[in-house]
Design a protein around this motif. Structure first.
Motif, short mmCIF file in Angstrom:
data_model
loop_
_atom_site.label_atom_id
_atom_site.label_comp_id
_atom_site.label_asym_id
_atom_site.label_seq_id
_atom_site.Cartn_x
_atom_site.Cartn_y
_atom_site.Cartn_z
N ARG A 6 4.71 1.46 15.13
CA ARG A 6 4.30 0.72 13.93
C ARG A 6 3.86 1.70 12.86
O ARG A 6 3.27 2.72 13.14
CB ARG A 6 3.15 -0.22 14.27
N ARG A 7 4.16 1.34 11.65
CA ARG A 7 3.74 2.15 10.50
C ARG A 7 2.65 1.36 9.79
O ARG A 7 2.90 0.26 9.30
CB ARG A 7 4.93 2.40 9.61
N ILE A 8 1.47 1.94 9.73
CA ILE A 8 0.30 1.23 9.23
C ILE A 8 -0.44 2.08 8.21
O ILE A 8 -0.60 3.28 8.40
CB ILE A 8 -0.66 0.89 10.40
N GLU A 34 2.88 -1.63 7.37
CA GLU A 34 1.91 -2.72 7.42
C GLU A 34 0.64 -2.23 6.73
O GLU A 34 0.09 -1.19 7.10
CB GLU A 34 1.65 -3.06 8.88
N TYR A 36 -3.30 -2.77 5.44
CA TYR A 36 -4.60 -3.42 5.50
C TYR A 36 -5.38 -2.98 4.27
O TYR A 36 -5.36 -1.80 3.91
CB TYR A 36 -5.37 -3.01 6.75
N SER A 53 -0.49 -6.53 3.38
CA SER A 53 0.75 -7.15 3.86
C SER A 53 0.66 -8.66 3.84
O SER A 53 1.64 -9.34 3.55
CB SER A 53 1.06 -6.68 5.28
N HIS A 57 -4.76 -9.49 6.48
CA HIS A 57 -4.99 -8.05 6.44
C HIS A 57 -5.97 -7.65 5.33
O HIS A 57 -6.08 -6.49 4.98
CB HIS A 57 -3.66 -7.32 6.23
N LEU A 78 -4.37 -4.92 15.58
CA LEU A 78 -3.40 -3.85 15.77
C LEU A 78 -2.81 -3.87 17.18
O LEU A 78 -1.61 -3.67 17.37
CB LEU A 78 -4.05 -2.49 15.51
N SER A 82 1.22 -4.54 18.31
CA SER A 82 2.00 -3.55 19.04
C SER A 82 2.77 -4.19 20.18
O SER A 82 3.79 -3.66 20.60
CB SER A 82 1.09 -2.43 19.58
#
Length: 87
Positions: A6-8, A34, A36, A53, A57, A78, A82
């Protein structure tokens, strides 16, 4: 970065943006990042909603000490996300 990870991004701010937030926010989302958005005191909730997003968030806090109170919520969110990778 692993292709299946995941790209956060997490933004924490205590004020109003001095820049335009719409285009950079769209670019992050377009690249499957994503986002926050955590606002403290003087942050503008409307900007946080544009940046994040989705509304789940967005966090708005009265002070930086309150960050400890939301860490659990973000961590749970999170970890839930996942489990949805590749679905």
């Amino acid at each position: 970065m692993r292709p299946d990870s995941r790209r956060i991004a997490v933004l924490i701010t205590d004020g109003e943006s001095q820049d335009k937030v719409l285009l950079p926010s769209k670019n992050l989302k377009h690249n499957d990042i994503e986002v926050y958005a955590i606002g403290v005191q003087g942050a503008r909730e409307s900007e946080l909603k544009v940046i994040a997003s989705d509304n789940d968030h967005v966090y708005f806090l009265k002070d930086f000490k309150s960050l400890n109170g939301i860490i659990r919520n973000i961590t749970i969110d999170l970890s839930k996300g996942s489990n949805n990778l590749g679905k």
